[in-house]
Scaffold this motif. Sequence first.
Motif, PDB file in Angstrom:
ATOM      1  N   GLY A   1       0.790  -1.240   0.000  1.00 55.34           N
ATOM      2  CA  GLY A   1       0.000   0.000   0.000  1.00 55.34           C
ATOM      3  C   GLY A   1       0.815   1.279   0.000  1.00 55.34           C
ATOM      4  N   HIS A   2       2.126   1.144   0.245  1.00 51.53           N
ATOM      5  CA  HIS A   2       2.924   2.370   0.390  1.00 51.53           C
ATOM      6  C   HIS A   2       4.084   2.422  -0.591  1.00 51.53           C
ATOM      7  CE1 HIS A   2       0.576   3.630   3.808  1.00 51.53           C
ATOM      8  NE2 HIS A   2       0.564   2.346   4.134  1.00 51.53           N
TER       9      HIS A   2
ATOM     10  N   CYS B   1       0.041  10.802   1.848  1.00 54.38           N
ATOM     11  CA  CYS B   1      -0.280   9.596   2.622  1.00 54.38           C
ATOM     12  C   CYS B   1       0.253   9.750   4.046  1.00 54.38           C
ATOM     13  CB  CYS B   1       0.345   8.381   1.946  1.00 54.38           C
ATOM     14  SG  CYS B   1       0.063   6.829   2.831  1.00 54.38           S
TER      15      CYS B   1
ATOM     16  N   CYS C   1       2.076   7.863   5.609  1.00 51.12           N
ATOM     17  CA  CYS C   1       3.451   7.370   5.753  1.00 51.12           C
ATOM     18  C   CYS C   1       4.470   8.455   5.390  1.00 51.12           C
ATOM     19  CB  CYS C   1       3.675   6.133   4.886  1.00 51.12           C
ATOM     20  SG  CYS C   1       3.849   6.474   3.129  1.00 51.12           S
TER      21      CYS C   1
ATOM     22  N   CYS D   1       0.624   7.257  -2.694  1.00 53.37           N
ATOM     23  CA  CYS D   1       0.555   5.842  -2.273  1.00 53.37           C
ATOM     24  C   CYS D   1      -0.768   5.205  -2.697  1.00 53.37           C
ATOM     25  CB  CYS D   1       0.662   5.737  -0.757  1.00 53.37           C
ATOM     26  SG  CYS D   1       2.303   6.098  -0.123  1.00 53.37           S
TER      27      CYS D   1
HETATM   28 ZN   LIG Z   1       1.963   5.702   2.195  1.00 49.70          ZN
END
Ligand SMILES: [Zn+2]
Length: 304
Positions: free
Chosen positions: A154-155, A175, A177, A182
């Motif tokens: 997912g990232h 995102c 993160c 992402c």
């Molecule tokens: Zn991400």
Amino acid sequence: MIACFDIGGSAIKGAIAYSPEDIRPLPKVQTPLHDFDLFALAIERIAAEAGADPTRLIAISIAGVIDSETGIITCANIPCIDGRRLVADLSEKLRRPVLVANDADCFALSEAVVGAGRDHRIVFGVILGTGVGGGLVINGKIHEGTGGFAGEWGHGPVSATLAGNPPVSIPRYACGCGQIGCVDAVGAARGMERLHAHIHGKLLASTEIIAAWDAGDEAAARTIDVYIDVVSGPLAMTINIVGASIVPVGGGLANSHSLISRLDEAVRARILRRTDKPLVIPAELKIEPGLIGAGVLGLMELPK
Ligand SMILES: [Zn+2]
């Protein structure tokens, strides 16, 4: 039998696992977030009240990532364990062996051993819900990878900037993160809602979008078309890399079998391996897959 747990930011769910097919849930309790002693005590109490052997190992599925080299867990929503050597600290407190694994990994393990992946050697379990995640199981064992991040498709800044037929331009969203673009930012339930708002200027819940699509609504169909296009590319590439022969999907969006069926068609059209068999399918274990995965993990470690 062993005691097993699925621990998140709101609740500690326990169960007694007699076999992978026989895992009996216990009453859940609120997760102590800020006091590690209380956190450990809550686990100990649940196991003791259920009559589990106080010397036997316990297995835990947790919404965090554990670095297998350092043993340190990153778990933002349970501050009292974040940054700890969780296995070592809990084993010492509870005076017994403790196994801990990431919840997406436990989900994948449960599907691999007693769910849709039973007859498959390489199972990639996908989560499409509040986030986009995954876990990889090879020959019945979790492959957590260096740092514990294997399966986290997912990232990474890979989401399409044009998607759907005819193509519509898609912003590259920030995102959680720290990156931009992402899959998580467009592929989770919130991401579907974001896509719908971007295309139609109207905010609907993902469940409303899917229900409208099922009912033949054109606007919702456009959103789903774009969503499937955006998500299927990165998922197909991930499947090429890990070589999975089955991809069970869990999380809230997997409640829509029509959505997962559309995703399956799109992914199979994009992977290099040609197959007529369903590949991306709804997970079989709808209830407590994390708990079942923890139970399976613990039972596998018991002396035969
Ligand atoms: Zn991400």
